[in-house]
Design a protein around this motif. Structure first.
Motif, PDB file in Angstrom:
ATOM      1  N   ILE A   6       2.315  14.621  13.202  1.00 32.02           N
ATOM      2  CA  ILE A   6       0.850  14.676  13.377  1.00 32.02           C
ATOM      3  C   ILE A   6       0.557  14.133  11.443  1.00 32.02           C
ATOM      4  N   LEU A   7       0.956  14.322  10.893  1.00 34.15           N
ATOM      5  CA  LEU A   7       0.588  14.285   8.947  1.00 34.15           C
ATOM      6  C   LEU A   7       1.023  12.566   8.979  1.00 34.15           C
ATOM      7  N   THR A   8       1.657  12.242   9.670  1.00 30.82           N
ATOM      8  CA  THR A   8       1.765  10.599   9.756  1.00 30.82           C
ATOM      9  C   THR A   8       1.115   9.434  10.429  1.00 30.82           C
ATOM     10  N   LEU A   9       0.858  10.289  11.346  1.00 30.82           N
ATOM     11  CA  LEU A   9       0.440   9.586  12.845  1.00 30.82           C
ATOM     12  C   LEU A   9      -1.409   9.866  11.070  1.00 30.82           C
ATOM     13  N   ILE A  10      -1.235  10.949  10.623  1.00 27.62           N
ATOM     14  CA  ILE A  10      -2.918   9.817  10.618  1.00 27.62           C
ATOM     15  C   ILE A  10      -3.326   9.155   9.413  1.00 27.62           C
ATOM     16  N   LEU A  11      -1.530   9.131   7.778  1.00 32.22           N
ATOM     17  CA  LEU A  11      -2.232   8.375   6.892  1.00 32.22           C
ATOM     18  C   LEU A  11      -1.411   6.910   6.997  1.00 32.22           C
ATOM     19  N   SER A  12      -0.714   7.557   8.331  1.00 31.87           N
ATOM     20  CA  SER A  12      -0.627   5.561   9.040  1.00 31.87           C
ATOM     21  C   SER A  12      -1.899   5.140   9.986  1.00 31.87           C
ATOM     22  N   CYS A  13      -3.046   5.789   9.921  1.00 28.38           N
ATOM     23  CA  CYS A  13      -4.225   5.060  10.426  1.00 28.38           C
ATOM     24  C   CYS A  13      -4.596   5.288   9.043  1.00 28.38           C
ATOM     25  N   ILE A  14      -4.969   5.358   8.388  1.00 25.67           N
ATOM     26  CA  ILE A  14      -5.419   5.619   6.978  1.00 25.67           C
ATOM     27  C   ILE A  14      -4.726   4.140   6.513  1.00 25.67           C
ATOM     28  N   VAL A  15      -3.635   3.811   6.207  1.00 29.97           N
ATOM     29  CA  VAL A  15      -2.823   2.950   5.828  1.00 29.97           C
ATOM     30  C   VAL A  15      -3.405   1.699   6.572  1.00 29.97           C
ATOM     31  N   ASN A  16      -3.476   1.463   7.955  1.00 25.51           N
ATOM     32  CA  ASN A  16      -3.547   0.385   8.754  1.00 25.51           C
ATOM     33  C   ASN A  16      -5.314   0.029   8.616  1.00 25.51           C
ATOM     34  N   LYS A  17      -6.035   0.978   8.432  1.00 24.12           N
ATOM     35  CA  LYS A  17      -7.338   0.580   7.932  1.00 24.12           C
ATOM     36  C   LYS A  17      -7.478  -0.096   6.560  1.00 24.12           C
ATOM     37  N   ILE A  18      -6.478   0.731   5.478  1.00 23.27           N
ATOM     38  CA  ILE A  18      -7.242  -0.445   4.576  1.00 23.27           C
ATOM     39  C   ILE A  18      -6.333  -1.795   4.493  1.00 23.27           C
ATOM     40  N   LYS A  19      -4.962  -1.673   5.627  1.00 24.23           N
ATOM     41  CA  LYS A  19      -5.017  -3.513   5.435  1.00 24.23           C
ATOM     42  C   LYS A  19      -5.928  -4.492   5.934  1.00 24.23           C
ATOM     43  N   GLY A  20      -7.084  -3.461   7.067  1.00 24.92           N
ATOM     44  CA  GLY A  20      -7.515  -4.754   7.635  1.00 24.92           C
ATOM     45  C   GLY A  20      -8.751  -4.758   6.552  1.00 24.92           C
ATOM     46  N   LEU A  21      -9.204  -3.694   5.695  1.00 30.95           N
ATOM     47  CA  LEU A  21     -10.196  -3.901   4.801  1.00 30.95           C
ATOM     48  C   LEU A  21      -9.414  -5.238   3.794  1.00 30.95           C
ATOM     49  N   ILE A  22      -8.503  -5.327   3.536  1.00 29.80           N
ATOM     50  CA  ILE A  22      -7.690  -6.201   2.313  1.00 29.80           C
ATOM     51  C   ILE A  22      -7.551  -7.759   3.139  1.00 29.80           C
ATOM     52  N   GLU A  23      -7.300  -7.371   4.361  1.00 29.30           N
ATOM     53  CA  GLU A  23      -7.605  -8.232   5.299  1.00 29.30           C
ATOM     54  C   GLU A  23      -8.684  -9.468   4.959  1.00 29.30           C
ATOM     55  N   GLU A  24      -9.926  -8.896   5.350  1.00 27.08           N
ATOM     56  CA  GLU A  24     -10.921  -9.491   5.270  1.00 27.08           C
ATOM     57  C   GLU A  24     -11.675  -9.693   4.052  1.00 27.08           C
ATOM     58  N   LYS A  25     -10.801  -9.240   3.179  1.00 29.52           N
ATOM     59  CA  LYS A  25     -11.103  -9.901   1.911  1.00 29.52           C
ATOM     60  C   LYS A  25     -10.423 -11.523   1.887  1.00 29.52           C
ATOM     61  N   ILE A  26      -9.682 -10.727   1.922  1.00 30.93           N
ATOM     62  CA  ILE A  26      -8.555 -12.761   1.756  1.00 30.93           C
ATOM     63  C   ILE A  26      -8.683 -13.476   2.754  1.00 30.93           C
ATOM     64  N   ILE A  44       0.187  -1.109   0.404  1.00 29.97           N
ATOM     65  CA  ILE A  44       0.269   0.040   0.134  1.00 29.97           C
ATOM     66  C   ILE A  44       1.109   0.951  -0.209  1.00 29.97           C
ATOM     67  N   VAL A  45       1.398   1.500   0.639  1.00 24.77           N
ATOM     68  CA  VAL A  45       3.262   2.409   0.937  1.00 24.77           C
ATOM     69  C   VAL A  45       3.489   2.805  -0.051  1.00 24.77           C
ATOM     70  N   ILE A  46       4.303   1.171  -1.021  1.00 29.76           N
ATOM     71  CA  ILE A  46       5.135   1.678  -1.974  1.00 29.76           C
ATOM     72  C   ILE A  46       4.014   2.368  -3.329  1.00 29.76           C
ATOM     73  N   LEU A  47       2.693   2.465  -3.246  1.00 32.66           N
ATOM     74  CA  LEU A  47       1.439   2.218  -3.675  1.00 32.66           C
ATOM     75  C   LEU A  47       1.697   3.670  -3.932  1.00 32.66           C
ATOM     76  N   ILE A  48       1.489   4.546  -3.130  1.00 30.68           N
ATOM     77  CA  ILE A  48       1.585   5.800  -2.486  1.00 30.68           C
ATOM     78  C   ILE A  48       2.586   6.565  -3.118  1.00 30.68           C
ATOM     79  N   CYS A  49       4.024   5.759  -2.220  1.00 27.76           N
ATOM     80  CA  CYS A  49       5.315   7.159  -2.351  1.00 27.76           C
ATOM     81  C   CYS A  49       5.438   6.713  -4.610  1.00 27.76           C
ATOM     82  N   LEU A  50       5.692   5.413  -5.177  1.00 28.06           N
ATOM     83  CA  LEU A  50       5.985   4.900  -6.003  1.00 28.06           C
ATOM     84  C   LEU A  50       4.735   5.924  -7.270  1.00 28.06           C
ATOM     85  N   THR A  51       3.892   6.188  -7.065  1.00 24.90           N
ATOM     86  CA  THR A  51       2.589   6.665  -7.811  1.00 24.90           C
ATOM     87  C   THR A  51       2.679   8.682  -7.596  1.00 24.90           C
TER      88      THR A  51
END
Length: 331
Positions: A311-331, A83-90
């Motif tokens: 602060i910004l890193t905390l916010i983005l970390s929470c978003i990435v963590n949430k997306i990870k949780g949603l993906i794990e639920e699907k697989i 998820i993070v490399i998708l953000i960074c490299l994009t």
């Protein structure tokens, strides 16, 4: 006290402190400070603490289903990483108006620690390292059946290889993490792994002070060796690395000892939250520093830069963590 029943909050505190040590080390790069090199060296011990802690947690259980264990580790480590490399490299592709196919493939395959990362992902060499350590975990489990194999066979063998590599090559992982340093990482992981047999919750102040005295003695000895052998392979690539391992182990144990006495429910919730996103925080912090932090530090004070970046890193970390949780639920 519900949190403490199900989780070891002291271990979580160690992981959180290690995370912030590494991140502050990176955040201080564009900042001018007195004794900056000494501060940076101390903060860099967070890397060793993470490795020791990874070994400790891996050694807490006897693994019988290695395929299932590796699948679980891949989900835990690689999903937020991708998820993070998708953000960074994009972002980098848009910013530079180029699409570097090789860079994308290297990162997708988690080979950036070997072939090099980009400006927003260079701390992610550590992901390559930790996955390699997980690959050799069966060796540690086999040795775990006989502690003497570690003390009398594997540890001396690793040190011998470390010395040989120190005098023969500078190759290894990226960003100065040569093969001698990689041997220090193996030592750190092994120390953590075999510490898993120790009942840490029962660690006493006397034992903690004793270990601290030993760590201080090791650091003093390392400084004496430096006076005699500075700028030589034996000091630069063996003594200095291994002294950092001892210092990092001591810091981890001191933090753990302190963490045992944190009992306030609000404090435990904060520790639990930060621990839950600690890995994502590590993955994304460089992206925030590069894209926003550098411009903030040029225009405003160091304090504003640190606060905004965290602060910004905390916010983005929470978003990435949430997306990870949603993906794990699907697989």
């Amino acid at each position: 006290m519900e949190l403490r029943k199900n989780r070891d909050s002291a271990i979580e505190l160690v992981r959180v402190i290690a995370m912030f040590m590494i991140i502050f080390d990176h955040m201080l790069l564009p900042v001018s400070l007195p004794f900056k090199s000494i501060i940076s060296q101390f903060l860099n011990s967070g890397v060793y603490i993470f490795i020791i802690l990874s070994g400790y947690l891996a050694g807490k259980k006897v693994i019988t289903n290695w395929i299932g264990w590796y699948v679980k580790k891949i989900k835990r480590i690689m999903i937020p990483y991708w998820i993070v490399i998708l953000i960074c490299l994009t972002y980098e592709s848009i910013y530079t108006h180029t699409f570097n196919v090789k860079m994308w493939l290297v990162h997708i395959l988690d080979l950036q620690g070997i072939f090099g990362a980009s400006v927003t992902t260079n701390p992610l060499w550590f992901v390559t390292l930790i996955m390699l350590l997980y690959l050799i975990t069966p060796v540690y489990q086999w040795i775990g059946c006989n502690y003497r194999r570690w003390v009398k066979v594997l540890l001396p063998l690793i040190v011998v290889f470390q010395i040989v590599f120190a005098y023969t090559t500078d190759i290894g992982l990226q960003y100065g993490h040569n093969l001698s340093w990689c041997m220090a990482a193996l030592i750190s992981y092994g120390i953590g792994y075999f510490l898993s047999d120790v009942n840490l919750p029962n660690i006493t102040l006397k034992k903690t002070v004793g270990i601290t005295v030993i760590a201080v003695a090791v650091m003093v000895l390392a400084m004496l060796v430096r006076n005699l052998y500075d700028n030589t392979p034996i000091y630069d690539k063996v003594v200095s690395y291994d002294a950092m391992v001892f210092m990092s182990l001591d810091i981890a144990l001191i933090v753990y000892f302190i963490g045992k006495y944190i009992k306030g429910e609000k404090s435990l919730k904060v520790i639990r939250l930060l621990d839950r996103i600690s890995y994502e925080f590590y993955l994304i912090h460089q992206f925030i520093i590069v894209t926003i932090g550098y411009s903030v530090v040029k225009r405003y004070s160091m304090f504003v830069y640190l606060i905004v970046t965290i602060i910004l890193t905390l916010i983005l970390s929470c978003i990435v963590n949430k997306i990870k949780g949603l993906i794990e639920e699907k697989i």
